[in-house]
Scaffold this active site. Structure first.
Site, short mmCIF file in Angstrom:
data_model
loop_
_atom_site.label_atom_id
_atom_site.label_comp_id
_atom_site.label_asym_id
_atom_site.label_seq_id
_atom_site.Cartn_x
_atom_site.Cartn_y
_atom_site.Cartn_z
N GLU A 194 2.02 4.71 -6.85
CA GLU A 194 0.62 4.72 -7.27
C GLU A 194 0.44 5.39 -8.62
O GLU A 194 -0.35 4.92 -9.46
CB GLU A 194 -0.25 5.40 -6.19
CG GLU A 194 -0.34 4.60 -4.89
CD GLU A 194 -1.00 3.23 -5.07
OE1 GLU A 194 -2.03 3.14 -5.74
OE2 GLU A 194 -0.45 2.23 -4.55
N HIS A 250 -0.74 2.88 -11.43
CA HIS A 250 -2.18 3.06 -11.72
C HIS A 250 -2.50 4.36 -12.47
O HIS A 250 -3.27 4.36 -13.42
CB HIS A 250 -2.98 3.02 -10.42
CG HIS A 250 -2.84 1.72 -9.67
ND1 HIS A 250 -3.46 0.57 -10.07
CD2 HIS A 250 -2.14 1.41 -8.55
CE1 HIS A 250 -3.16 -0.42 -9.22
NE2 HIS A 250 -2.36 0.06 -8.29
N GLN A 301 -7.76 2.78 3.08
CA GLN A 301 -7.23 1.79 4.03
C GLN A 301 -7.45 2.25 5.46
O GLN A 301 -7.42 3.45 5.76
CB GLN A 301 -5.73 1.54 3.76
CG GLN A 301 -4.84 2.75 3.97
CD GLN A 301 -3.37 2.47 3.65
OE1 GLN A 301 -3.01 1.39 3.19
NE2 GLN A 301 -2.50 3.44 3.93
N HIS A 305 -5.45 4.77 -0.30
CA HIS A 305 -4.42 3.86 -0.81
C HIS A 305 -4.23 4.15 -2.29
O HIS A 305 -3.10 4.27 -2.75
CB HIS A 305 -4.83 2.39 -0.59
CG HIS A 305 -3.84 1.39 -1.13
ND1 HIS A 305 -3.85 0.05 -0.80
CD2 HIS A 305 -2.80 1.52 -2.00
CE1 HIS A 305 -2.86 -0.59 -1.42
NE2 HIS A 305 -2.22 0.29 -2.16
P1 5GP Z 1 -2.99 -7.45 -3.32
O1 5GP Z 1 -2.49 -8.60 -4.09
O2 5GP Z 1 -2.18 -7.11 -2.11
O3 5GP Z 1 -4.47 -7.40 -3.11
O4 5GP Z 1 -2.75 -6.21 -4.29
C1 5GP Z 1 -1.46 -5.78 -4.65
C2 5GP Z 1 -1.59 -4.61 -5.59
O5 5GP Z 1 -2.14 -5.04 -6.84
C3 5GP Z 1 -2.55 -3.51 -5.12
O6 5GP Z 1 -1.97 -2.64 -4.24
C4 5GP Z 1 -2.87 -2.87 -6.43
O7 5GP Z 1 -1.81 -2.07 -6.87
C5 5GP Z 1 -3.02 -4.05 -7.34
N1 5GP Z 1 -4.39 -4.59 -7.33
C6 5GP Z 1 -4.84 -5.67 -6.60
N2 5GP Z 1 -6.12 -5.91 -6.88
C7 5GP Z 1 -6.50 -4.98 -7.77
C8 5GP Z 1 -7.72 -4.73 -8.45
O8 5GP Z 1 -8.73 -5.41 -8.29
N3 5GP Z 1 -7.73 -3.68 -9.31
C9 5GP Z 1 -6.64 -2.91 -9.54
N4 5GP Z 1 -6.76 -1.90 -10.41
N5 5GP Z 1 -5.47 -3.13 -8.93
C10 5GP Z 1 -5.41 -4.14 -8.06
P1 5GP Z 2 -0.01 -1.57 -4.41
O1 5GP Z 2 -0.32 -2.53 -3.34
O2 5GP Z 2 -0.84 -0.34 -4.56
O3 5GP Z 2 0.59 -2.08 -5.65
O4 5GP Z 2 1.28 -1.00 -3.78
C1 5GP Z 2 1.47 -0.74 -2.49
C2 5GP Z 2 2.93 -0.36 -2.47
O5 5GP Z 2 3.03 0.89 -1.84
C3 5GP Z 2 3.76 -1.35 -1.72
O6 5GP Z 2 5.04 -1.38 -2.30
C4 5GP Z 2 3.82 -0.74 -0.35
O7 5GP Z 2 4.99 -1.04 0.34
C5 5GP Z 2 3.79 0.76 -0.68
N1 5GP Z 2 3.16 1.53 0.37
C6 5GP Z 2 3.71 2.60 0.93
N2 5GP Z 2 2.91 3.10 1.89
C7 5GP Z 2 1.81 2.32 1.91
C8 5GP Z 2 0.63 2.36 2.70
O8 5GP Z 2 0.40 3.19 3.57
N3 5GP Z 2 -0.29 1.39 2.43
C9 5GP Z 2 -0.11 0.45 1.47
N4 5GP Z 2 -1.07 -0.44 1.28
N5 5GP Z 2 0.99 0.39 0.72
C10 5GP Z 2 1.95 1.33 0.94
#
Ligand code: 5GP
Ligand code: 5GP
Length: 237
Positions: free
Chosen positions: A126, A130, A45, A72
């Site tokens: 994370e 994941h 990021q 990220h």
């Molecule tokens: P957003 O909807 O903000 O793009 O993604 C929210 C969260 O869903 C990401 O931080 C990540 O944890 C998961 N995510 C979104 N898109 C993908 C993807 O293409 N692959 C994977 N493995 N996780 C994703």
């Molecule tokens: P994902 O989008 O991977 O599912 O999750 C992101 C989660 O981690 C969200 O709950 C977000 O608030 C938290 N988070 C904490 N620090 C960060 C950061 O630096 N960047 C992003 N993208 N998410 C963060």
């Protein structure tokens, strides 16, 4: 044997061969996906864009991070674009498993979410969401160490800078950004944009595709939704 009987026997033989081939293919496929996913997205990021969104950001308790891409996540993914998540509630993140690399995580995998934190809650999220989906291949330590190794092995900011693309608040063509990153990484990453508080399109995340060894960069089997316009801003940080 009459002609009809020979044909029937041939037919049965061919059906049997098909079944056999089918069974072999399923076994191969099952073997190939035994770890439960096909590849990783190594997601970086740009802190300036994270902080420019309407929800803003909070610097980590360790201070303002470097003006560089930070980690990220390292996300198991399927070739069809889907992904497994939260695979094992019985293997929660345990920060003591990464105590020897904690300062490197604080530098490269810092959290910009509010309120300010030392990163532990981000790593917990994370790993739980994941990392557990790769637990058959990687211990918690190996998973976080692999992400740090990957971060050291790529230099997307240097690649962009070599093409005259810098975090100076300027507007750059998406194609120029993609070309610069492809030359630098040897593979085309997914590029994702976000909106700043005024709705401007900004360079936000890079999705670098990695084999299941968590170290070999590969061509992306599938790209994430980009959300980028043809021209994007690269904010300073
Ligand atoms: P957003 O909807 O903000 O793009 O993604 C929210 C969260 O869903 C990401 O931080 C990540 O944890 C998961 N995510 C979104 N898109 C993908 C993807 O293409 N692959 C994977 N493995 N996780 C994703
Ligand atoms: P994902 O989008 O991977 O599912 O999750 C992101 C989660 O981690 C969200 O709950 C977000 O608030 C938290 N988070 C904490 N620090 C960060 C950061 O630096 N960047 C992003 N993208 N998410 C963060």
């Amino acid at each position: 044997m009459g002609i009809a009987a020979t044909d029937r026997a041939k037919g049965m033989h061919s059906q049997f061969s098909h079944l056999l081939i089918g069974a072999c293919m399923s076994m191969l496929l099952a073997h190939a996906t035994a770890q439960g996913f096909d590849f990783f997205y190594f997601v970086l990021q740009w802190p300036g864009s994270y902080c420019d969104t309407s929800s803003s950001c909070c610097y980590p308790t360790t201070g303002k991070p470097a003006s560089d891409f930070s980690i990220h996540g390292l996300w198991p993914n399927y070739n069809n674009g889907g992904y497994p998540s939260s695979c094992d509630p019985n293997n929660p993140f345990d920060v003591s498993q990464v105590s020897d690399i904690e300062s490197q995580l604080q530098t490269s995998w810092d959290s910009l979410a509010c309120p300010s934190s030392d990163g532990t809650s981000f790593w917990t999220h994370e790993w739980d969401k994941h990392g557990t989906c790769a637990e058959s291949l990687f211990s918690q330590h190996a998973y976080f160490q692999s992400a740090l190794n990957l971060r050291s092995s790529v230099n997307p900011l240097g690649g962009l800078s070599a093409a005259g693309i810098n975090p100076d608040g300027g507007a750059y063509s998406l194609t120029a950004i993609q070309n610069a990153l492809t030359s630098s990484l040897g593979h085309t990453p997914g590029v994702q944009c976000s909106s700043d508080a005024s709705g401007n399109n900004q360079l936000y995340q890079l999705y670098i595709c990695v084999a299941t060894d968590a170290s070999t960069l590969i061509d992306c089997p599938v790209f994430p939704t980009s959300g980028c316009s043809s021209t994007v801003l690269f904010p300073s940080f």
